[in-house]
Enzyme design. Structure first.
Site, PDB file in Angstrom:
ATOM      1  N   LYS A   2       9.332  78.097  23.905  1.00 43.24           N
ATOM      2  CA  LYS A   2      10.692  77.689  24.225  1.00 43.24           C
ATOM      3  C   LYS A   2      11.708  78.644  23.598  1.00 43.24           C
ATOM      4  CE  LYS A   2      13.886  73.744  23.913  1.00 43.24           C
ATOM      5  NZ  LYS A   2      14.370  73.444  25.260  1.00 43.24           N
ATOM      6  N   CYS A  28       3.508  53.135  65.154  1.00 39.24           N
ATOM      7  CA  CYS A  28       4.697  52.875  64.347  1.00 39.24           C
ATOM      8  C   CYS A  28       5.967  53.272  65.093  1.00 39.24           C
ATOM      9  CB  CYS A  28       4.623  53.623  63.013  1.00 39.24           C
ATOM     10  SG  CYS A  28       4.697  55.422  63.176  1.00 39.24           S
ATOM     11  N   ASN A  36      17.481  68.474  33.462  1.00 39.37           N
ATOM     12  CA  ASN A  36      17.681  68.370  32.019  1.00 39.37           C
ATOM     13  C   ASN A  36      18.987  69.029  31.611  1.00 39.37           C
ATOM     14  OD1 ASN A  36      17.244  71.040  30.245  1.00 39.37           O
ATOM     15  ND2 ASN A  36      16.089  71.218  32.158  1.00 39.37           N
ATOM     16  N   CYS A  72      19.046  79.714  32.214  1.00 44.05           N
ATOM     17  CA  CYS A  72      19.503  78.378  31.830  1.00 44.05           C
ATOM     18  C   CYS A  72      20.924  78.136  32.369  1.00 44.05           C
ATOM     19  CB  CYS A  72      19.475  78.254  30.307  1.00 44.05           C
ATOM     20  SG  CYS A  72      19.963  76.611  29.761  1.00 44.05           S
ATOM     21  N   LYS A  81      13.574  86.432  33.267  1.00 51.40           N
ATOM     22  CA  LYS A  81      13.569  85.141  33.984  1.00 51.40           C
ATOM     23  C   LYS A  81      14.890  84.972  34.711  1.00 51.40           C
ATOM     24  CE  LYS A  81      12.393  80.253  33.485  1.00 51.40           C
ATOM     25  NZ  LYS A  81      11.810  79.244  32.588  1.00 51.40           N
ATOM     26  N   CYS A 122       9.006  68.908  75.785  1.00 53.82           N
ATOM     27  CA  CYS A 122       8.651  69.236  74.390  1.00 53.82           C
ATOM     28  C   CYS A 122       8.931  70.714  74.098  1.00 53.82           C
ATOM     29  CB  CYS A 122       7.171  68.931  74.133  1.00 53.82           C
ATOM     30  SG  CYS A 122       6.643  69.320  72.451  1.00 53.82           S
ATOM     31  N   CYS A 137       7.598  58.726  65.783  1.00 55.00           N
ATOM     32  CA  CYS A 137       7.716  59.978  66.531  1.00 55.00           C
ATOM     33  C   CYS A 137       8.676  59.772  67.695  1.00 55.00           C
ATOM     34  CB  CYS A 137       6.343  60.444  67.026  1.00 55.00           C
ATOM     35  SG  CYS A 137       5.479  59.249  68.081  1.00 55.00           S
ATOM     36  N   CYS A 145      12.348  61.702  68.064  1.00 53.13           N
ATOM     37  CA  CYS A 145      12.550  62.627  69.184  1.00 53.13           C
ATOM     38  C   CYS A 145      13.662  62.109  70.102  1.00 53.13           C
ATOM     39  CB  CYS A 145      11.248  62.786  69.961  1.00 53.13           C
ATOM     40  SG  CYS A 145      11.313  64.119  71.176  1.00 53.13           S
ATOM     41  N   CYS A 151       5.235  61.608  61.488  1.00 55.72           N
ATOM     42  CA  CYS A 151       4.032  60.786  61.668  1.00 55.72           C
ATOM     43  C   CYS A 151       3.362  60.536  60.318  1.00 55.72           C
ATOM     44  CB  CYS A 151       3.052  61.482  62.614  1.00 55.72           C
ATOM     45  SG  CYS A 151       1.522  60.541  62.851  1.00 55.72           S
ATOM     46  N   ASN A 158      15.688  84.934  28.824  1.00 59.10           N
ATOM     47  CA  ASN A 158      16.202  83.748  29.516  1.00 59.10           C
ATOM     48  C   ASN A 158      17.592  84.036  30.073  1.00 59.10           C
ATOM     49  OD1 ASN A 158      17.344  81.320  30.242  1.00 59.10           O
ATOM     50  ND2 ASN A 158      16.389  80.148  28.580  1.00 59.10           N
ATOM     51  N   CYS A 203       8.026  65.452  65.318  1.00 61.84           N
ATOM     52  CA  CYS A 203       7.140  64.284  65.429  1.00 61.84           C
ATOM     53  C   CYS A 203       5.969  64.403  64.463  1.00 61.84           C
ATOM     54  CB  CYS A 203       6.658  64.113  66.863  1.00 61.84           C
ATOM     55  SG  CYS A 203       5.835  65.566  67.545  1.00 61.84           S
TER      56      CYS A 203
END
Lengths: 423, 446
Positions: free
Chosen positions: A45, A346, A75, A137, A175, A379, A349, A353, A389, A134, A385
């Protein structure tokens, strides 16, 4: 059995899995536990100048998604809040005890050459394997003209990198902050400055949520909030893109991939786009260091199945397939196929669409039973879709015969700026 | 001092309390969120189609997931004002949950009933009724029966601004929710709390212990009110064609349950050591399970056909078995033994012939019993509906004939619930009451 050993910017580690510079690598106790769990390396760190910074309480915010915690994590903690000499002594001891593991030290001091020179001398004396600058940050330290305040100015990146290369023999990893429009600008600056490698992404500026009772951004500190750094699974797509941009734009510059990596598969994707090692933080903070065992095992098993003997066998293999939009084949055609045997009816899709795309799915009833069927002529092969799904493999995109030879936007007649072959 | 043959006297208070404790406790907040997040929010959701009251189930579950419990409860109660008791007593395993797409995917449906309870419980604990009445119309509707059908009808009429007067034969409202369902399904006086919640919208009054046919008749209701809704229960209990029904220890299961429900844990009804329950419906399951919980040593349900033919669902059957009830199939009672008290029941084994008809095999056996509970079904008794002016309410196959609007053969008279044809389910009764109220509203406006 695949060999996971890596040499990254001259730094050897038994596997490509490093812990990123963050709370899990703040002190010897944690780092020793990480090495015992099997991590190939750690980035300690970030160290700074004494007197140490002061942290707030609280420090973390998180985004829950559909009951799952940690879809995204943020954070407002700063760099180490322990005295420099305490950290240096622990780094020296840990490296002495575990010479087989990579130990890189993250640094952040003001943009003053003497400050960098001094801390580099002290750090090099610990016997560590390298330093990571660093420049990422995005909170707190950036208000003090460090961290992402440096990473957002390519000239500063180049300047400080240059100092570090002058004043240290250690490999220098820069970094990068993702809080920038084009990641190539600071990456190129790092390269110009002599960086041995870049690591990315650091965290994204973020507010994870708003406490609607306190009317304050989260995490809340005595009724107030500030922006923090966003990480966790939600940022992986941002990270993959930036890693890929650098792998494509600056071939040969080693990249340590960071951002939402929690499994071997995540790691394999980063490596496929060019990363030489990967760094992990959020997933370890969620589950503990033990997650590395399946990362090692899973990557190894997958490599065995694919016939890759070492990391270099597949590193960067996907980079060549990462192209600009204008290089995609506009004559490529797929059509969605719904497997009625797998369909659970269900209707997701269909409504996706119907409401938001191309009205290319028919909602039928056969003897009262629902049946969803793709209308081929409508399509456009968009994949929506497939993505809504909930059943794996129920909807597939079936390649269709192409209406003509491959043609890209660069060549397309509708493109006023198209490239025309010289007569 | 209770008879030594009646084993409830051996139960200590702790054990007795468990007899009346809830079989399926509610979901806590977090498990409810996790369960709600499993819902796919289907379009044209099969569960909605499978709900007799057509509650927008994906919507109310999404509202739980988003933390909008108030909205969730409103979504439920807007279609089914008895959503709280239906969440507890509905055989969801053959209704909404059977239709859940998660069954096809992983064999485990969303716990729709438990989620419905989570939302409705929250509202009933935290807020007054979310409904407000339309301006009063001055129209008055008589509702006969304060069971689920009558309550649902009266509530919906009240919302439209009409005044409803409910006449009920019993001292307490609620119908079978109060008198006919096992104690462990509706604890903490829920039936009465739900009635209070329903009535809190205003515009509904209840006349207790007023029976159709004796205290008033249909003709007088038609004269005095603008419309009538008949939400009658099943007053008749089928008899056994077996000799000896008058032996002591032989009684109707519905009476046993009603007594148990009204007595509560302080003075539970006594039960024998060896109990035989005859029948295959939820009443048989409830009576048998309650008998076991009250301390009966051996409880046997005997049903004339197989498990798949029982009107009690597989889940209900397993519930009884888990509680130590033995279920014997393919046997029909031929004789009750004993005198003056029952000592056993003789059964004859049955089978289905090739055409599926029930036949007896001639093979007989006896199950010893000191208590026999009859649960072979209830019947609608139309006698109280007779009208002196000669206008007849048409009854078909033992139930009042109604059309899709729940209109009977007499203009202005509607009916629903157990007294009309259909499945004997609380949720179906609620739907009848709701549809009838809408039809009455149109009738009064017309």
């Amino acid at each position: 059995m695949a060999d996971l050993a890596t040499t990254f910017a001259g730094i050897r580690s038994s596997n490509p899995f490093w812990l990123a510079s963050a709370p899990p690598t703040d002190k010897a106790y944690n780092v020793v536990r990480a090495f015992e769990a099997g991590w190939g390396g750690v980035v300690w760190k970030t160290l700074g100048e004494d007197p140490p910074i002061v942290n707030t309480c609280s420090r973390y915010g998180a985004v829950r998604y559909k009951g799952s915690p940690f879809a995204g994590f943020n954070n407002i903690e700063l760099i180490t809040d322990r005295p420099l000499d305490v950290n240096l002594a622990e780094i020296r001891q840990v490296k002495r005890d575990r010479p087989d593991r990579a130990l890189v030290v993250s640094l952040m001091v003001p943009c003053v050459e003497q400050s960098w020179k001094q801390i580099l001398t002290q750090v090099e004396d610990t016997g560590c394997d390298g330093v990571e600058l660093n420049f990422g940050c995005p909170h707190g330290m950036s208000e003090r003209n460090m961290g992402s305040a440096v990473g957002q100015v390519p000239e500063y990146v180049e300047m400080v990198t240059n100092w570090c290369k002058q004043h240290s023999r250690l490999p220098v990893i820069v970094k990068l902050t993702p809080n920038i429009t084009n990641i190539l600008a600071p990456a190129e600056a790092a390269k110009r400055g002599g960086a041995d490698a870049v690591s990315l992404i650091n965290t994204l500026q973020s507010i994870t949520g708003v406490d609607l009772d306190l009317m304050a951004p989260e995490p809340v500190v005595d009724g107030k909030g500030t922006h923090g750094g966003y990480c966790g699974p939600a940022v992986k797509p941002v990270a993959l893109h930036m890693v890929a941009d650098i792998a494509r734009g600056l071939p040969g510059l080693p990249i340590s991939g960071i951002g939402g990596i929690g499994t071997w598969r995540d790691a394999a994707e980063f490596i496929a786009l060019g990363a030489g090692t990967v760094q992990v933080c959020s997933a370890a903070m969620h589950y503990g260091f033990r997650i590395v065992s399946d990362m090692i095992d899973g990557l190894s098993n997958w490599m065995d199945v694919k016939g890759y003997r070492g990391i270099e066998d597949f590193r960067g293999r996907a980079t060549a397939n990462y192209v600009h939009w204008s290089d995609l084949n506009l004559n490529w055609k797929t059509i969605a196929r719904i497997d009625p045997g797998l369909c659970i009816r269900c209707g997701l899709c269909y409504i996706a669409c119907e409401d938001t795309s191309h009205q290319a799915i028919a909602a039928l009833r056969e003897d009262g039973r629902r049946r969803y069927e793709v209308i081929d002529a409508e399509c456009v092969g968009c994949n929506l879709c497939l993505h809504v799904c909930p059943v794996d493999g129920c909807i597939t995109m079936e390649p269709q015969p192409m209406s003509g030879p491959k043609i890209t936007w660069n060549e397309h007649p509708n493109n006023p700026l198209r490239q025309v072959a010289a007569e | 001092m209770k008879d030594m043959g009646e084993s409830a006297s051996y139960l200590d208070r702790t054990r007795l309390a468990s007899v009346f404790a809830e079989a399926h406790p509610p979901l806590d907040h977090h498990p409810a969120l996790v369960e709600a997040s499993r819902c796919y929010f289907c379009y044209d959701a099969p569960c909605v189609e499978a709900c007799p009251t057509a509650i927008n189930i994906p919507q109310f579950i999404r509202q739980i997931a988003s933390g909008n419990l108030r909205g969730s409860a409103h979504t439920i109660l807007a279609e089914n004002i008895l959503g709280g008791s239906c969440a507890r007593v509905c055989p969801t395993e053959v209704l909404c949950q059977q239709a859940c797409v998660r069954n096809a995917e992983e064999g485990r449906p969303i716990e729709i009933g438990a989620l419905q309870r989570h939302a409705t419980d929250w509202l009933m604990h935290h807020e007054p009724t979310p409904f407000t009445r339309a301006p009063t119309t001055g129209r008055r509707v008589a509702v006969v029966g304060a069971g689920p059908a009558g309550l649902a009808c009266a509530h919906r009429l009240a919302l439209h601004g009409h005044d409803a007067v409910i006449f009920d034969a019993k001292p307490k409202p609620g119908g079978l929710n109060e008198y006919g369902i096992a104690a462990y399904k509706l604890v903490d006086d829920f039936a009465q709390r739900e009635v209070d919640f329903i009535l809190s919208v205003g515009g509904v009054t209840i006349e207790h212990e007023k029976s159709l046919g004796s205290d008033f008749d249909l003709a007088s209701l038609r004269r005095t009110f603008d419309a009538v809704f008949l939400g009658l229960g099943l007053a008749g209990v089928r008899a056994l064609d077996a000799l000896g029904e008058t032996f002591a220890g032989v009684r109707d299961a519905v009476d046993f349950i009603a007594e148990l429900r009204q007595a509560g844990p302080d003075a539970p009804p006594t039960i024998g050591r060896r109990v035989v329950v005859i029948g295959g419906g939820n009443t048989a399951i409830d009576a048998a399970t309650q008998s076991r919980l009250l301390g009966a040593e051996e409880v046997t349900i005997v049903y004339r056909r197989g498990p798949e033919h029982m009107s009690a669902t597989g889940k209900e059957q397993r519930w009884a078995q888990v509680n130590g009830v033995v279920i014997r199939h393919w046997a029909t009672p031929t004789r009750l033994l004993g005198s003056p008290a029952v000592t056993g029941v003789e059964f004859e084994r049955t089978r289905a012939d090739d055409a599926g008809r029930l036949t007896v095999t001639g093979e007989r056996f006896v199950i010893e019993a000191d208590t026999v509970l009859k649960a072979i079904g209830q019947t609608f008794v139309p006698d109280p509906l007779r009208m002196p002016d000669g206008v007849a309410l048409v009854v078909e196959e033992g139930r009042i004939r109604v059309d899709a609007d729940r209109l009977t053969s007499i203009a202005g008279v509607y009916a629903g619930g157990d007294c009309v044809a259909g499945e004997d389910l609380t949720v179906r009764a609620v739907q009848d009451g709701k549809l009838a109220a809408e039809a009455i509203h149109r009738y009064l406006a017309g």
